[in-house]
Motif scaffolding. Structure first.
Motif, PDB file in Angstrom:
ATOM      1  N   LEU A 141      50.436  28.818  28.594  1.00 42.77           N
ATOM      2  CA  LEU A 141      51.031  29.337  29.842  1.00 42.77           C
ATOM      3  C   LEU A 141      50.459  30.719  30.164  1.00 42.77           C
ATOM      4  N   VAL A 142      50.221  31.512  29.115  1.00 43.98           N
ATOM      5  CA  VAL A 142      49.582  32.821  29.317  1.00 43.98           C
ATOM      6  C   VAL A 142      48.138  32.617  29.780  1.00 43.98           C
ATOM      7  N   GLY A 143      47.475  31.607  29.192  1.00 45.59           N
ATOM      8  CA  GLY A 143      46.116  31.289  29.615  1.00 45.59           C
ATOM      9  C   GLY A 143      46.055  30.895  31.088  1.00 45.59           C
ATOM     10  N   ILE A 144      47.044  30.133  31.544  1.00 50.30           N
ATOM     11  CA  ILE A 144      47.087  29.734  32.962  1.00 50.30           C
ATOM     12  C   ILE A 144      47.202  30.972  33.847  1.00 50.30           C
ATOM     13  N   LEU A 145      48.047  31.911  33.447  1.00 48.35           N
ATOM     14  CA  LEU A 145      48.222  33.140  34.224  1.00 48.35           C
ATOM     15  C   LEU A 145      46.917  33.930  34.297  1.00 48.35           C
ATOM     16  N   ILE A 146      46.206  34.035  33.164  1.00 46.71           N
ATOM     17  CA  ILE A 146      44.937  34.780  33.151  1.00 46.71           C
ATOM     18  C   ILE A 146      43.910  34.087  34.041  1.00 46.71           C
ATOM     19  N   GLU A 147      43.859  32.750  33.977  1.00 50.43           N
ATOM     20  CA  GLU A 147      42.872  32.026  34.773  1.00 50.43           C
ATOM     21  C   GLU A 147      43.139  32.199  36.263  1.00 50.43           C
ATOM     22  N   PHE A 148      44.412  32.207  36.662  1.00 52.24           N
ATOM     23  CA  PHE A 148      44.746  32.431  38.075  1.00 52.24           C
ATOM     24  C   PHE A 148      44.263  33.804  38.524  1.00 52.24           C
ATOM     25  N   CYS A 149      44.408  34.807  37.639  1.00 52.74           N
ATOM     26  CA  CYS A 149      43.933  36.154  37.986  1.00 52.74           C
ATOM     27  C   CYS A 149      42.409  36.193  38.063  1.00 52.74           C
ATOM     28  N   MET A 150      41.741  35.366  37.223  1.00 58.77           N
ATOM     29  CA  MET A 150      40.281  35.382  37.170  1.00 58.77           C
ATOM     30  C   MET A 150      39.643  34.735  38.397  1.00 58.77           C
ATOM     31  N   ARG A 151      40.396  33.955  39.159  1.00 58.74           N
ATOM     32  CA  ARG A 151      39.806  33.204  40.268  1.00 58.74           C
ATOM     33  C   ARG A 151      39.146  34.111  41.302  1.00 58.74           C
ATOM     34  N   ARG A 152      39.665  35.321  41.433  1.00 59.14           N
ATOM     35  CA  ARG A 152      39.089  36.248  42.414  1.00 59.14           C
ATOM     36  C   ARG A 152      37.738  36.788  41.944  1.00 59.14           C
ATOM     37  N   THR A 153      37.404  36.561  40.666  1.00 55.52           N
ATOM     38  CA  THR A 153      36.139  37.101  40.143  1.00 55.52           C
ATOM     39  C   THR A 153      35.022  36.063  40.123  1.00 55.52           C
ATOM     40  N   TYR A 154      35.347  34.765  40.363  1.00 62.38           N
ATOM     41  CA  TYR A 154      34.315  33.730  40.311  1.00 62.38           C
ATOM     42  C   TYR A 154      33.263  33.957  41.401  1.00 62.38           C
ATOM     43  N   GLY A 155      32.014  33.823  41.015  1.00 63.21           N
ATOM     44  CA  GLY A 155      30.930  33.997  41.979  1.00 63.21           C
ATOM     45  C   GLY A 155      30.558  35.445  42.216  1.00 63.21           C
ATOM     46  N   LYS A 156      31.252  36.360  41.553  1.00 63.54           N
ATOM     47  CA  LYS A 156      30.947  37.786  41.718  1.00 63.54           C
ATOM     48  C   LYS A 156      30.291  38.305  40.446  1.00 63.54           C
ATOM     49  N   ASP A 157      30.061  39.594  40.402  1.00 64.46           N
ATOM     50  CA  ASP A 157      29.459  40.211  39.223  1.00 64.46           C
ATOM     51  C   ASP A 157      30.305  39.877  37.980  1.00 64.46           C
ATOM     52  N   GLY A 200      34.993  39.961  35.723  1.00 72.51           N
ATOM     53  CA  GLY A 200      35.723  39.081  34.806  1.00 72.51           C
ATOM     54  C   GLY A 200      35.873  39.702  33.432  1.00 72.51           C
ATOM     55  N   LEU A 201      34.814  40.403  33.011  1.00 72.35           N
ATOM     56  CA  LEU A 201      34.833  41.063  31.703  1.00 72.35           C
ATOM     57  C   LEU A 201      35.943  42.120  31.660  1.00 72.35           C
ATOM     58  N   LEU A 202      36.009  42.926  32.722  1.00 73.78           N
ATOM     59  CA  LEU A 202      37.033  43.983  32.780  1.00 73.78           C
ATOM     60  C   LEU A 202      38.434  43.380  32.869  1.00 73.78           C
ATOM     61  N   LEU A 203      38.560  42.303  33.652  1.00 75.18           N
ATOM     62  CA  LEU A 203      39.886  41.679  33.805  1.00 75.18           C
ATOM     63  C   LEU A 203      40.389  41.118  32.470  1.00 75.18           C
ATOM     64  N   THR A 204      39.519  40.416  31.758  1.00 72.97           N
ATOM     65  CA  THR A 204      39.964  39.835  30.478  1.00 72.97           C
ATOM     66  C   THR A 204      40.174  40.919  29.427  1.00 72.97           C
ATOM     67  N   PHE A 205      39.411  42.019  29.530  1.00 68.70           N
ATOM     68  CA  PHE A 205      39.647  43.141  28.616  1.00 68.70           C
ATOM     69  C   PHE A 205      41.043  43.724  28.869  1.00 68.70           C
ATOM     70  N   GLY A 206      41.381  43.867  30.161  1.00 67.84           N
ATOM     71  CA  GLY A 206      42.726  44.353  30.503  1.00 67.84           C
ATOM     72  C   GLY A 206      43.804  43.393  30.021  1.00 67.84           C
ATOM     73  N   ALA A 207      43.551  42.081  30.178  1.00 67.10           N
ATOM     74  CA  ALA A 207      44.534  41.089  29.709  1.00 67.10           C
ATOM     75  C   ALA A 207      44.715  41.178  28.200  1.00 67.10           C
ATOM     76  N   ALA A 208      43.602  41.410  27.484  1.00 65.01           N
ATOM     77  CA  ALA A 208      43.687  41.534  26.023  1.00 65.01           C
ATOM     78  C   ALA A 208      44.555  42.731  25.636  1.00 65.01           C
ATOM     79  N   MET A 209      44.361  43.844  26.343  1.00 62.80           N
ATOM     80  CA  MET A 209      45.155  45.047  26.046  1.00 62.80           C
ATOM     81  C   MET A 209      46.640  44.803  26.333  1.00 62.80           C
ATOM     82  N   VAL A 210      46.919  44.115  27.452  1.00 61.16           N
ATOM     83  CA  VAL A 210      48.313  43.836  27.816  1.00 61.16           C
ATOM     84  C   VAL A 210      48.981  42.959  26.760  1.00 61.16           C
ATOM     85  N   ILE A 211      48.284  41.893  26.347  1.00 57.45           N
ATOM     86  CA  ILE A 211      48.859  40.981  25.348  1.00 57.45           C
ATOM     87  C   ILE A 211      49.091  41.705  24.027  1.00 57.45           C
ATOM     88  N   GLU A 212      48.115  42.522  23.622  1.00 56.05           N
ATOM     89  CA  GLU A 212      48.262  43.226  22.337  1.00 56.05           C
ATOM     90  C   GLU A 212      49.432  44.204  22.373  1.00 56.05           C
TER      91      GLU A 212
END
Length: 306
Positions: free
Chosen positions: A90-106, A110-122
């Protein structure tokens, strides 16, 4: 020769666990061309959720908790292997929804978004469970050790290796023998063609991300009794996972498995005979391989290579 055997077995077990951690990571990188830096945190979250479910205070209503605790530990553990990855997904689904705005871009977005998600989860893990170490209870059938030759062997390490090898085999069957796997491979090769064929690419990405998240959570549950459960255990997992997919070749299933075994053997043998070189050995292995083969052991040849 017999003296080295336990270290070889430990190295191969560690290698299978590294490969299992890396597979979910590799599927997401292969299809989405995004490095999911939250993979390690999802791995840790799987271990914490499993610890909570198998512990004396499950997060359930009082009557349901009483029924749950009345079950033998083996039944609760087996159920947790299914329930915990579903919760973490369920957490993965939330992260993927946030990542959708990064598809097709630099890819940096996505790297920064998932890094932020990692910090939030930790930080959420620290907030809920604190900073102390925990132990995951396992059934007595896989606990303890057994005598073989003149040595006592850990039953759990053989169990962990067997489960990891079984899951790796199931993932291979899913990718190689099902239409879902064929679609994922086609999407990793050319996502625009997959979209042109009428396949819902957004749904495919979500399914792959959820699948990768569940693999991370299962790996966390299996590894927890060996590594212990602590907030930064995700960092200890994501670095070897990244190293394994680079070493094996990005997108290569068997490359990740073989690289995982090589890294496990390096760490296991170095830990036995020169413990201060244990972690350093896997980086030396990476440098040695990439120096002569930049695309990794089974990676596809780049158009930039001559």
């Amino acid at each position: 020769m017999f003296d080295i055997l336990p270290h070889l077995v430990n190295g191969l077990t560690l290698g299978l666990l590294f490969a299992l951690i890396a597979l979910g990571f590799m599927l997401i990188v292969g299809l989405m061309e995004q490095i999911n830096l939250a993979h390690g945190s999802l791995f840790a979250l799987g271990a914490y959720v499993a610890m909570q479910l198998t512990g004396p205070r499950p997060p359930l209503p009082a009557e349901l908790a009483k029924l749950w605790l009345a079950l033998p530990l083996g039944w609760r553990y087996a159920a947790t292997l299914v329930i915990a990855p579903v919760i973490v997904s369920l957490v993965g689904i939330l992260i993927e929804f946030c990542m959708r705005r990064t598809y097709g871009k630099d890819p940096l977005y996505g790297l920064l978004l998932t890094f932020g998600a990692a910090m939030v989860i930790e930080e959420l893990i620290r907030l809920v469970w604190g900073t102390r170490d925990y132990v995951l209870q396992v059934p007595s059938a896989v606990n303890g050790g057994f005598l073989f030759g003149d040595l006592i062997w850990s039953t759990y390490r053989f169990y962990a290796a067997g489960i990891a090898a079984g899951i790796i085999g199931l993932v291979w069957l899913l990718i190689e023998k099902t239409s879902f796997g064929a679609t994922v491979k086609a999407g990793a090769h050319d996502s625009e063609i997959v979209r042109a064929l009428g396949i819902n690419l957004s749904r495919l990405r979500l399914l792959v991300f959820v699948f990768g998240t569940m693999l991370a959570a299962i790996a966390g549950i299996i590894v927890a009794p060996i590594w212990g459960i602590r907030p930064h255990m995700g960092v200890d997992a994501v670095i070897p996972a990244f190293l394994v997919i680079v070493l094996g070749g990005v997108g290569s299933f068997w490359g990740a498995v073989v690289a995982g075994l090589l890294v496990g053997l390096c760490v296991g043998l170095a830990g036995a005979y020169a413990s201060e070189w244990s972690l350093l050995s896997m980086y030396i292995l990476l440098v040695a391989v990439v120096t002569f083969r930049a695309r990794g052991l089974w990676g596809k040849k780049s158009v930039l290579e001559v």
